[in-house]
Design a protein around this motif. Structure first.
Motif: not given
Length: 477
Positions: A168-189
Motif C-alpha cells: 500500500y505504501l509502495s503504491t503511494i510512492e508510485g503515485r508520487n513518482f507519477m506526479v513528478t513525471h506528470l509535473v515535468a511532462e507538462i512543464a516540458n511541453s
C-alpha cells in the motif's frame, strides 16, 4: 487403544512433523549496497531544491494553472489513485485472515430412510415418548454459530498483513513518482510550446525581410544587374520558409493537444505568454548531497518498500514448511420437530476440534514457491540498487547539461549578433556591386538558422532545469 499405543502414535506424529519442518532449503541472503558518493561534482551545498513545492519552483502562473488542473483531472493519475484504494482494501483482507471466522448457520430438511435398513430398523423400535413411535419421515431443523480459526503460530498471516501494508505504501510512492513525471511532462511541453511560438515569430520576421530582399532583386533584374536566376532563387527561399510556417503551426497544435490530454480536457488553445520565453527560467537549482536522493525520490523509496515486502514474503513462504494449527468450534440447537428445537439441554449441540497438519510428501510446490520468493527478494535488492544508481546518474547528467547549455547559449547568442550584422553588410555590399546575390541569400539563411537554434538552446535550458528538479525528487510535494 491403550495409553502406550497413544503415546507411540503421538511420538510418531511429532517426529514426522519435526522432519517435515527441518528439511527446509536455506534462505538466500543479499544485502543492498546503499553507499552513494559524498557530493555531486564536489559541491558541498546541503540545500536541496527538491524540498521546494512545485508552485514555488515554477513562476509562470499559466504553467501553475495547468499543473493544478492535471493533478485533478489526469486520467492516468486517477487510475493510480484507485490502485491505492485497492491496496488499502488488501490490508483489511489480510487483517481479517488471522482473526477467527464466525458464521451463523440455519437449516431445515426432511429425511425418509428405508425400514429394512440398519437405521430404519433401529428407528422403528425406538420411541420418542411412551406409546409414541419415531416420526416418519424425520424432520431436521438446526440453528447455530460456527467458528474457525487458524492459529498464526509462525506469524504467516501477520506477515501477510505487513506485506499488504508495505505494498500500500509502495503504491503511494508510485503515485508520487507519477506526479513528478506528470509535473515535468507538462512543464516540458509548455516550454516547448513557448519555443514554437518564438520560432514562428522569428520565421515570420525573416519572411518579411526576405520579401523585401526579393523586391530589391527584382528591381536589380530590371536594371540588368542580375539575372532571372537570382529572382527565382529568392522566390524559392521565401516559399520554403512560408511552407515551414505551416509545419510549425501543426507542431503547435499537437503540443497544445498533448498538454490538453495531460490535463484531462478536450482540444483547445492553451493560455501562455510567449514573450516571456527568454525570462522564464525557474528557480536556480540546488542539488544538496546524493544521500538525500534516498529520501526525496519516490521511485527509490518505492523500491525500498518493495524490498521490505519481498523479505517478508520469503518468511511467509518459509512458514509453509511448518505445521499449521486450526481450531473449529460450533454451538447451536438441532431437533426433528420445531417444538423441540430450543429444548435445553436436550437439543443443544456443540463441538470443538483442533487440527495439526504439516506437509510431508510431495512438497515440490512449497519448495518452488519458496525458491520464487527468494529469487524475487534478490531481484528487489538489485532493483533498489539500480534505482539509487539511476537517480545519481540522472542528476549528474543534468548538472553537466546545465553548465554546457549555459556556455553554448552564450556563444550562440554571439553568433546570432554577428550574423545579424552580416545581413546588413551583405545587403550594402550587394547594392554597391561588391557582393553577389548568393552571399545575401546565404547570409539570411544562416541568421535564420542561428536564431532558430538559439530558441532551441533556450528551450533545452528550461527543460533541463525541469528534469533536474524531477531527478532530485522534486515535484510531488
Amino acid at each position: 487403544m491403550t495409553r502406550i499405543h497413544m503415546n507411540k502414535a503421538m511420538g510418531l506424529l511429532g517426529g514426522l512433523l519435526f522432519f517435515a519442518a527441518c528439511s527446509i532449503p536455506p534462505a538466500v541472503q543479499k544485502t543492498p549496497q546503499t553507499n552513494t558518493p559524498a557530493s555531486f561534482a564536489g559541491s558541498q551545498d546541503t540545500v536541496n531544491s527538491a524540498q521546494l513545492n512545485w508552485r514555488d519552483y515554477f513562476k509562470d502562473p499559466n504553467l501553475v494553472a495547468l499543473i493544478d488542473t492535471a493533478l485533478l483531472h489526469n486520467q492516468e493519475l486517477n487510475i493510480m489513485l484507485q490502485e491505492i484504494q485497492v491496496a488499502n482494501n488488501e490490508i483489511r483482507i489480510r487483517k481479517g485472515e488471522y482473526l477467527p471466522f464466525v458464521n451463523v448457520r440455519a437449516g431445515a430438511g426432511v429425511e425418509k430412510v428405508g425400514r429394512y435398513t440398519s437405521q430404519g430398523a433401529n428407528d422403528a423400535n425406538t420411541e420418542i415418548k411412551p406409546g409414541k413411535e419415531f416420526p416418519e419421515p424425520l424432520g431436521d431443523l438446526m440453528v447455530g454459530v460456527y467458528a474457525s480459526w487458524e492459529v498464526d503460530i509462525w506469524k504467516k498471516l501477520h506477515n501477510a498483513k505487513k506485506v499488504a501494508a508495505l505494498k500500500y505504501l509502495s503504491t503511494i510512492e508510485g503515485r508520487n513518482f507519477m506526479v513528478t513525471h506528470l509535473v515535468a511532462e507538462i512543464a516540458n511541453s509548455y516550454y516547448e510550446l513557448l519555443a514554437l511560438d518564438n520560432q514562428l515569430e522569428i520565421l515570420q520576421q525573416n519572411i518579411a525581410i526576405q520579401q523585401n530582399a526579393l523586391e530589391i532583386i527584382r528591381q536589380e533584374k530590371q536594371a540588368a544587374r542580375v539575372t532571372e536566376l537570382a529572382v527565382k532563387r529568392f522566390e524559392a527561399e521565401v516559399l520554403k520558409n512560408q511552407s515551414q510556417v505551416y509545419a510549425i503551426r501543426q507542431q503547435i497544435i499537437e503540443t497544445e493537444n498533448r498538454i490538453n490530454f495531460l490535463v484531462g480536457r478536450f482540444p483547445g488553445p492553451v493560455a501562455r505568454q510567449s514573450n516571456q520565453f527568454n525570462t522564464a527560467l525557474p528557480e536556480p537549482i540546488r542539488t544538496g548531497v546524493p544521500s538525500q536522493l534516498l529520501v526525496n525520490r519516490p521511485d527509490i523509496r518505492q523500491a525500498e518498500l518493495e524490498l521490505q515486502a519481498n523479505k517478508l514474503e520469503v518468511a511467509i513462504a518459509r512458514a509453509n514448511f511448518y505445521p499449521s494449527v486450526s481450531i473449529v468450534a460450533g454451538l447451536g440447537y438441532r431437533a426433528f420437530n420445531p417444538a423441540y428445537l430450543f429444548s435445553t439441554p436436550e437439543s443443544i449441540l456443540y463441538g470443538l476440534a483442533g487440527d495439526l497438519m504439516a506437509p510431508l510428501v510431495n512438497r515440490n510446490a512449497i519448495k518452488a514457491n519458496y525458491a520464487n520468493a527468494n529469487a524475487k527478494q534478490v531481484q528487489a535488492v538489485f532493483n533498489y540498487e539500480r534505482s539509487i544508481l539511476n537517480g545519481f546518474i540522472e542528476v549528474s547528467n543534468q548538472l553537466s547539461k546545465i553548465e554546457n547549455l549555459k556556455q553554448g547559449y552564450a556563444l550562440k547568442d554571439q553568433q546570432v549578433a554577428a550574423l545579424a550584422q552580416s545581413v546588413a553588410i551583405s545587403g550594402n555590399l550587394f547594392k554597391s556591386a561588391r557582393a553577389d546575390y548568393m552571399e545575401v541569400l546565404l547570409t539570411q539563411r544562416d541568421v535564420l538558422e542561428a536564431r532558430m537554434e538559439l530558441v532551441e538552446t533556450r528551450k533545452e535550458q528550461l527543460i533541463t532545469l525541469v528534469n533536474i528538479y524531477q531527478a532530485l525528487g522534486g515535484g510531488w510535494k
